[in-house]
Design a protein around this motif. Structure first.
Motif, short mmCIF file in Angstrom:
data_model
loop_
_atom_site.label_atom_id
_atom_site.label_comp_id
_atom_site.label_asym_id
_atom_site.label_seq_id
_atom_site.Cartn_x
_atom_site.Cartn_y
_atom_site.Cartn_z
N GLN A 25 0.84 -1.19 0.00
CA GLN A 25 0.00 0.00 0.00
C GLN A 25 0.87 1.24 0.00
O GLN A 25 1.67 1.44 0.90
CB GLN A 25 -0.91 0.01 1.22
N THR A 29 -1.22 3.09 -5.55
CA THR A 29 -1.65 1.69 -5.64
C THR A 29 -3.16 1.68 -5.79
O THR A 29 -3.87 2.30 -5.00
CB THR A 29 -1.24 0.90 -4.38
N SER A 30 -3.64 0.97 -6.79
CA SER A 30 -5.09 0.97 -7.02
C SER A 30 -5.82 0.15 -5.96
O SER A 30 -5.31 -0.87 -5.48
CB SER A 30 -5.41 0.42 -8.41
N ARG A 31 -6.99 0.59 -5.62
CA ARG A 31 -7.82 -0.14 -4.66
C ARG A 31 -8.20 -1.50 -5.23
O ARG A 31 -8.34 -2.47 -4.50
CB ARG A 31 -9.06 0.66 -4.31
N ARG A 32 -8.35 -1.55 -6.53
CA ARG A 32 -8.70 -2.82 -7.19
C ARG A 32 -7.59 -3.86 -6.99
O ARG A 32 -7.86 -5.01 -6.67
CB ARG A 32 -8.94 -2.57 -8.67
N LEU A 34 -5.40 -3.94 -4.56
CA LEU A 34 -5.39 -4.33 -3.15
C LEU A 34 -6.55 -5.27 -2.83
O LEU A 34 -6.40 -6.21 -2.06
CB LEU A 34 -5.42 -3.10 -2.25
N ALA A 35 -7.70 -5.03 -3.45
CA ALA A 35 -8.85 -5.91 -3.23
C ALA A 35 -8.55 -7.31 -3.77
O ALA A 35 -8.87 -8.31 -3.13
CB ALA A 35 -10.09 -5.33 -3.90
N VAL A 109 -3.33 -2.94 8.14
CA VAL A 109 -2.77 -3.24 6.83
C VAL A 109 -2.41 -4.72 6.68
O VAL A 109 -2.34 -5.24 5.57
CB VAL A 109 -1.56 -2.32 6.53
N SER A 113 -9.38 -9.42 5.11
CA SER A 113 -10.72 -8.83 5.11
C SER A 113 -11.61 -9.58 6.08
O SER A 113 -11.62 -10.80 6.10
CB SER A 113 -11.32 -8.87 3.70
#
Length: 118
Positions: A25, A29-32, A34-35, A109, A113
């Motif tokens: 992170q 960095t794209s959230r996609r 990281l998801a 971090v 999830s």
């Protein structure tokens, strides 16, 4: 590759996959991404509590006193966190390391999830 035993093939596959995964992170960095990394962590049952512990040198001395107190509140108790507030940051980080030892607490971090703080 068929000559490799199953364990060797799995190790090779894990290595190849690891070259394409970047879940660091930072700005940009794209959230996609990281998801997707989070989904992968869930699929392989990655539990960072097996590999990482909050210590003064690994985390606690690098964050604010408020984040140290939050870590202790989550990992131990709000009362234990309250007892640290009068300490200087170095002493607070050292005491927090002692209190968090063995609790399995992770900073957000490093949590999967839906995972609980400790």
């Amino acid at each position: 590759m068929q000559a490799l035993p199953d364990e060797g093939r799995l190790a090779l596959f894990a290595h190849v996959v690891s070259l394409g995964v970047n879940a660091v992170q930072r700005v940009g960095t794209s959230r996609r991404a990281l998801a997707h990394a989070g989904v992968l962590a869930d699929l392989v049952d990655l539990d960072m509590r097996r590999y990482w512990t909050a210590t003064a040198s690994s985390y606690l001395a690098r964050v604010t006193k408020a984040l140290i107190a939050q870590a202790v509140a989550e990992g131990v108790s709000p009362e234990a966190a309250g007892q640290l507030t009068s300490l200087d940051k170095g002493s607070m980080a050292a005491k927090a390391e002692e209190l968090l030892s063995g609790t399995g607490w992770l900073p957000p971090v490093l949590r999967r999830s839906g995972a609980a703080p400790a």
